[in-house]
Design an enzyme around this catalytic site. Sequence first.
Site, mmCIF file in Angstrom:
data_model
loop_
_atom_site.group_PDB
_atom_site.id
_atom_site.type_symbol
_atom_site.label_atom_id
_atom_site.label_comp_id
_atom_site.label_asym_id
_atom_site.label_seq_id
_atom_site.Cartn_x
_atom_site.Cartn_y
_atom_site.Cartn_z
ATOM 1 N N PHE A 94 0.813 -1.235 0.000
ATOM 2 C CA PHE A 94 0.000 0.000 0.000
ATOM 3 C C PHE A 94 0.841 1.276 0.000
ATOM 4 O O PHE A 94 0.324 2.359 0.264
ATOM 5 C CB PHE A 94 -0.964 0.050 1.201
ATOM 6 N N LYS A 110 3.824 1.707 -4.704
ATOM 7 C CA LYS A 110 4.838 1.241 -5.657
ATOM 8 C C LYS A 110 4.239 1.109 -7.052
ATOM 9 O O LYS A 110 4.801 1.589 -8.031
ATOM 10 C CB LYS A 110 5.402 -0.125 -5.228
ATOM 11 N N ASP A 112 6.451 -5.326 -12.301
ATOM 12 C CA ASP A 112 5.832 -5.130 -10.980
ATOM 13 C C ASP A 112 5.949 -6.426 -10.171
ATOM 14 O O ASP A 112 6.112 -7.501 -10.742
ATOM 15 C CB ASP A 112 4.355 -4.732 -11.139
ATOM 16 N N GLU A 113 5.863 -6.302 -8.863
ATOM 17 C CA GLU A 113 5.925 -7.450 -7.944
ATOM 18 C C GLU A 113 7.182 -8.287 -8.195
ATOM 19 O O GLU A 113 7.134 -9.525 -8.218
ATOM 20 C CB GLU A 113 4.660 -8.317 -8.066
ATOM 21 N N CYS A 131 0.768 4.170 8.332
ATOM 22 C CA CYS A 131 0.607 3.108 9.329
ATOM 23 C C CYS A 131 -0.860 3.065 9.772
ATOM 24 O O CYS A 131 -1.409 4.083 10.206
ATOM 25 C CB CYS A 131 1.524 3.340 10.525
ATOM 26 N N CYS A 181 4.202 0.915 10.722
ATOM 27 C CA CYS A 181 5.519 1.515 10.910
ATOM 28 C C CYS A 181 6.393 0.555 11.722
ATOM 29 O O CYS A 181 5.924 -0.474 12.199
ATOM 30 C CB CYS A 181 5.417 2.866 11.613
HETATM 31 P P1 ADP Z 1 1.636 -0.949 -3.620
HETATM 32 O O1 ADP Z 1 1.885 -1.321 -5.038
HETATM 33 O O2 ADP Z 1 2.853 -0.379 -2.941
HETATM 34 O O3 ADP Z 1 1.007 -2.051 -2.812
HETATM 35 P P2 ADP Z 1 -0.538 0.612 -4.699
HETATM 36 O O4 ADP Z 1 0.007 1.570 -5.705
HETATM 37 O O5 ADP Z 1 -1.203 -0.615 -5.204
HETATM 38 O O6 ADP Z 1 0.598 0.253 -3.623
HETATM 39 O O7 ADP Z 1 -1.623 1.338 -3.769
HETATM 40 C C1 ADP Z 1 -1.415 2.588 -3.176
HETATM 41 C C2 ADP Z 1 -2.793 3.084 -2.766
HETATM 42 O O8 ADP Z 1 -3.285 2.254 -1.724
HETATM 43 C C3 ADP Z 1 -2.840 4.463 -2.180
HETATM 44 O O9 ADP Z 1 -2.871 5.472 -3.155
HETATM 45 C C4 ADP Z 1 -4.153 4.410 -1.419
HETATM 46 O O10 ADP Z 1 -5.237 4.684 -2.274
HETATM 47 C C5 ADP Z 1 -4.283 2.948 -1.019
HETATM 48 N N1 ADP Z 1 -4.052 2.659 0.403
HETATM 49 C C6 ADP Z 1 -4.735 1.721 1.109
HETATM 50 N N2 ADP Z 1 -4.262 1.622 2.374
HETATM 51 C C7 ADP Z 1 -3.251 2.529 2.492
HETATM 52 C C8 ADP Z 1 -2.349 2.903 3.563
HETATM 53 N N3 ADP Z 1 -2.388 2.318 4.754
HETATM 54 N N4 ADP Z 1 -1.419 3.854 3.297
HETATM 55 C C9 ADP Z 1 -1.372 4.431 2.074
HETATM 56 N N5 ADP Z 1 -2.183 4.130 1.040
HETATM 57 C C10 ADP Z 1 -3.125 3.184 1.237
HETATM 58 MG MG MG Z 2 1.782 -3.109 -6.035
HETATM 59 ZN ZN ZN Z 3 2.667 2.971 13.623
#
Ligand code: ADP
Ligand code: MG
Ligand code: ZN
Length: 209
Positions: free
Chosen positions: A31, A34, A107-108, A164, A196
């Site tokens: 989240f 990335k 990705d991933e 967090c 965090c």
């Molecule tokens: P990642 O690829 O790192 O898992 P994503 O790009 O898929 O991240 O998702 C980022 C989005 O997730 C944010 O823009 C927000 O909408 C959502 N989100 C959900 N939970 C959280 C959180 N705890 N902190 C930040 N963003 C979050």
């Molecule tokens: Mg992702």
């Molecule tokens: Zn925390």
Amino acid sequence: MPRQRKANGVAAMKPRGLPLGSVEVITGSMFSGKTEELIRRVKRARFAKQTVQAFKPRIDDRYDAEKIVSHAAAEEGSSKVLSAVAVANSESLAARVLEETQVVAVDEAQFFDRGIVDVVQRLADQGVRVIVAGLDQDYLGRPFHPMPELMAIAEDVTKVHAVCTVCGGEASRSQRLIEDRGTVLVGGSESYEARCRTCFEARDVTRSR
Ligand code: ADP
Ligand code: MG
Ligand code: ZN
């Protein structure tokens, strides 16, 4: 005057005008944005009329087998989705990169085998801009290979952060919420939340059984 390739085929120097390859890594917890950042960079490359190919490991079928989807997609719509080719392993990825491709997005990347490091390195050496996104740590807070190796060979590393879910601070870790053995458990907010350093609990549920 740019130097020419020697007659025996050994390049004395890269001739000027050859595209400059590079490796960029986008990393952080779940989240942390990335995938959003990867999609943003790919869109900018496309605006610049560059040829882009996007890949993901076949294991990640959370949203769509042939698309890279950000967690934000549900909230914000299709601008957070990118078409991608799902591949079984690094060898299969390498075999699918076309001659004319200028930018390769992955990705991933933490779900790939170690061979991905060589594949990424080779593509960059050939002039491709490789953008790689993936988790830096697993659910116990341990380095998630092959991300450390990819970070080491990258020209640029960006660490992004989530919020967090416990204290609202900058999250750098992925807390697994359900009991499951093994490092690989593909899931979303039903199985993980961003935490965090202070709020994260490194629990090895496999040891307590
Ligand atoms: P990642 O690829 O790192 O898992 P994503 O790009 O898929 O991240 O998702 C980022 C989005 O997730 C944010 O823009 C927000 O909408 C959502 N989100 C959900 N939970 C959280 C959180 N705890 N902190 C930040 N963003 C979050
Ligand atoms: Mg992702
Ligand atoms: Zn925390």
